[in-house]
Design a protein around this motif. Sequence first.
Motif, short mmCIF file in Angstrom:
data_model
loop_
_atom_site.label_atom_id
_atom_site.label_comp_id
_atom_site.label_asym_id
_atom_site.label_seq_id
_atom_site.Cartn_x
_atom_site.Cartn_y
_atom_site.Cartn_z
N ALA A 56 0.95 -0.74 -0.50
CA ALA A 56 0.04 0.24 -0.17
C ALA A 56 0.91 0.91 -0.07
O ALA A 56 2.13 1.39 0.45
N ILE A 57 0.18 2.52 -0.69
CA ILE A 57 1.23 3.33 -0.82
C ILE A 57 0.42 4.24 -1.07
O ILE A 57 -1.21 4.90 -1.02
N HIS A 58 0.94 5.56 -0.28
CA HIS A 58 0.02 7.04 0.21
C HIS A 58 0.79 8.17 0.12
O HIS A 58 2.25 8.05 0.36
N ILE A 59 -0.02 9.01 -0.60
CA ILE A 59 0.13 10.66 0.00
C ILE A 59 0.33 11.42 0.76
O ILE A 59 -1.22 11.51 1.28
N LEU A 60 1.21 11.42 1.53
CA LEU A 60 0.90 12.18 2.66
C LEU A 60 0.17 13.46 2.55
O LEU A 60 1.25 14.60 2.38
N PRO A 61 -0.66 13.52 4.04
CA PRO A 61 -1.27 15.55 3.90
C PRO A 61 -0.80 15.47 5.04
O PRO A 61 0.65 15.06 5.79
N ALA A 62 -0.84 16.77 5.35
CA ALA A 62 -0.50 17.97 6.17
C ALA A 62 -0.38 17.33 7.66
O ALA A 62 -1.80 16.49 7.56
N ALA A 63 -0.13 17.38 8.62
CA ALA A 63 -0.09 17.48 9.22
C ALA A 63 -0.65 15.80 9.77
O ALA A 63 -1.51 14.99 10.65
N ALA A 64 -0.26 14.42 9.27
CA ALA A 64 0.26 14.05 9.42
C ALA A 64 0.00 13.01 10.31
O ALA A 64 1.29 13.05 11.39
N THR A 65 -0.14 12.04 11.10
CA THR A 65 -0.02 11.10 12.44
C THR A 65 0.18 9.80 12.50
O THR A 65 0.05 8.87 11.12
N GLY A 66 0.95 9.79 13.25
CA GLY A 66 1.33 8.40 13.38
C GLY A 66 2.73 7.73 13.49
O GLY A 66 3.42 9.04 13.56
N ALA A 67 2.95 6.49 14.28
CA ALA A 67 4.87 6.35 14.48
C ALA A 67 5.62 6.79 13.19
O ALA A 67 6.65 6.90 13.90
N PHE A 68 5.66 6.02 12.25
CA PHE A 68 6.02 6.47 11.04
C PHE A 68 5.49 8.15 10.40
O PHE A 68 6.01 8.63 9.68
N TRP A 69 4.37 7.97 9.81
CA TRP A 69 4.24 9.59 9.64
C TRP A 69 4.01 10.50 10.04
O TRP A 69 4.77 11.68 9.57
N ALA A 70 4.09 11.09 11.15
CA ALA A 70 4.09 12.35 12.02
C ALA A 70 5.42 12.77 11.83
O ALA A 70 6.16 11.53 11.93
N GLU A 81 5.42 -2.39 3.48
CA GLU A 81 5.97 -3.70 3.14
C GLU A 81 6.36 -4.34 4.22
O GLU A 81 7.41 -3.29 4.26
N ALA A 82 6.09 -5.63 3.92
CA ALA A 82 6.62 -6.60 5.27
C ALA A 82 6.91 -6.11 6.32
O ALA A 82 8.23 -6.13 7.22
N GLY A 83 5.77 -5.10 6.69
CA GLY A 83 5.41 -5.12 8.35
C GLY A 83 6.52 -3.70 8.54
O GLY A 83 6.29 -3.32 9.42
N ALA A 84 6.79 -2.61 7.81
CA ALA A 84 7.33 -0.89 7.28
C ALA A 84 7.57 -0.34 7.11
O ALA A 84 6.97 -1.29 5.45
N TRP A 85 7.25 0.96 6.67
CA TRP A 85 7.61 1.57 6.09
C TRP A 85 8.02 2.68 5.30
O TRP A 85 9.13 2.04 5.79
N GLU A 86 8.23 3.02 3.91
CA GLU A 86 9.34 3.69 3.74
C GLU A 86 9.05 4.65 2.83
O GLU A 86 7.72 5.01 2.84
N ALA A 87 9.39 6.01 3.08
CA ALA A 87 9.22 7.36 2.83
C ALA A 87 10.05 7.12 0.96
O ALA A 87 11.71 7.19 0.96
N LEU A 88 8.90 8.23 0.76
CA LEU A 88 10.20 7.91 -1.27
C LEU A 88 9.48 9.48 -1.49
O LEU A 88 8.45 10.11 -0.82
N THR A 89 10.53 10.19 -1.34
CA THR A 89 10.19 11.86 -1.94
C THR A 89 9.87 11.87 -3.74
O THR A 89 11.53 11.40 -4.49
N PRO A 90 8.95 12.39 -4.22
CA PRO A 90 8.94 12.27 -5.49
C PRO A 90 9.47 13.30 -5.92
O PRO A 90 9.87 14.34 -6.02
N ALA A 91 9.58 13.26 -7.39
CA ALA A 91 10.39 14.27 -8.67
C ALA A 91 8.99 15.14 -9.73
O ALA A 91 7.95 14.38 -9.50
N ALA A 92 9.65 15.96 -9.99
CA ALA A 92 8.46 16.86 -10.55
C ALA A 92 7.98 16.16 -12.28
O ALA A 92 8.92 15.39 -12.35
N GLY A 93 6.74 15.73 -11.88
CA GLY A 93 5.91 15.23 -13.41
C GLY A 93 5.93 13.85 -13.01
O GLY A 93 5.61 12.76 -13.81
#
Length: 246
Positions: A56-70, A81-93
Amino acid sequence: MSDDATPRLSLPYVAAGQAQKHITVNEAFARLDGLVQLAVESRTIVAQPVAPADGAIHILPAAATGAFWAGKAAGLLTRFEAGAWEALTPAAGWLAWVKDEGHAVISDGATWTPLAATFKAVTAAKSPFGANTRFEIVEQEVTLSGASTATTVVIPNRAIVLGVSTRTSVAVTGATSYSCGVSGDTAKFGSGLGVAKNTNNVGVVGPTAYYADTAVVITAAGGSFTGGKVRVAIHVMRFDGAGVVP
């Protein structure tokens, strides 16, 4: 170019002589699986899901909450994936399909904007002396709030309106129905319109001339809007006079 990862998707490289190369290769495959044909669950869910689906992938909104999102910046992608979250920075386009909204968004590197936020289609036929009749569709997706919400796109000055069509793109909350019109005639293009996702209406009217830029207004019935989105398409004819006489 980084010696550790690819420049666009940050896929990890296998280092020369690296032990357990399968770990790095599998990490790259997992990231490709998430970013190619990118589809996100939502860009409005604030609370980090308790039991997300694998991948599952989400785009974070402002003021997100949670152990990883906050504390993380709005607009980041977060992948589970596999029980853990990973943050990825999008590029323009980068493009993403938003599942709970049913449309695509595009990133400028920080902000995601719906591709159908505003749209204008034009068909024209021009006379020998330069006079012109144009059939236009001006479209916008409107986020609803309060008693009524006006479009920021307008019926153009000196245009003839043939109709305004609407589609509920995100289920409306707070109101039991809504109307579509203009200031002073809030139901001109339809009333009692449905709040469920994909409810639509084609508000055909007798050709009506407008002599000032005029916003379309979506008005709540049975309560004020607390959420939801409506796609509004304004169908008009516009005219240009003949060219300058030499």
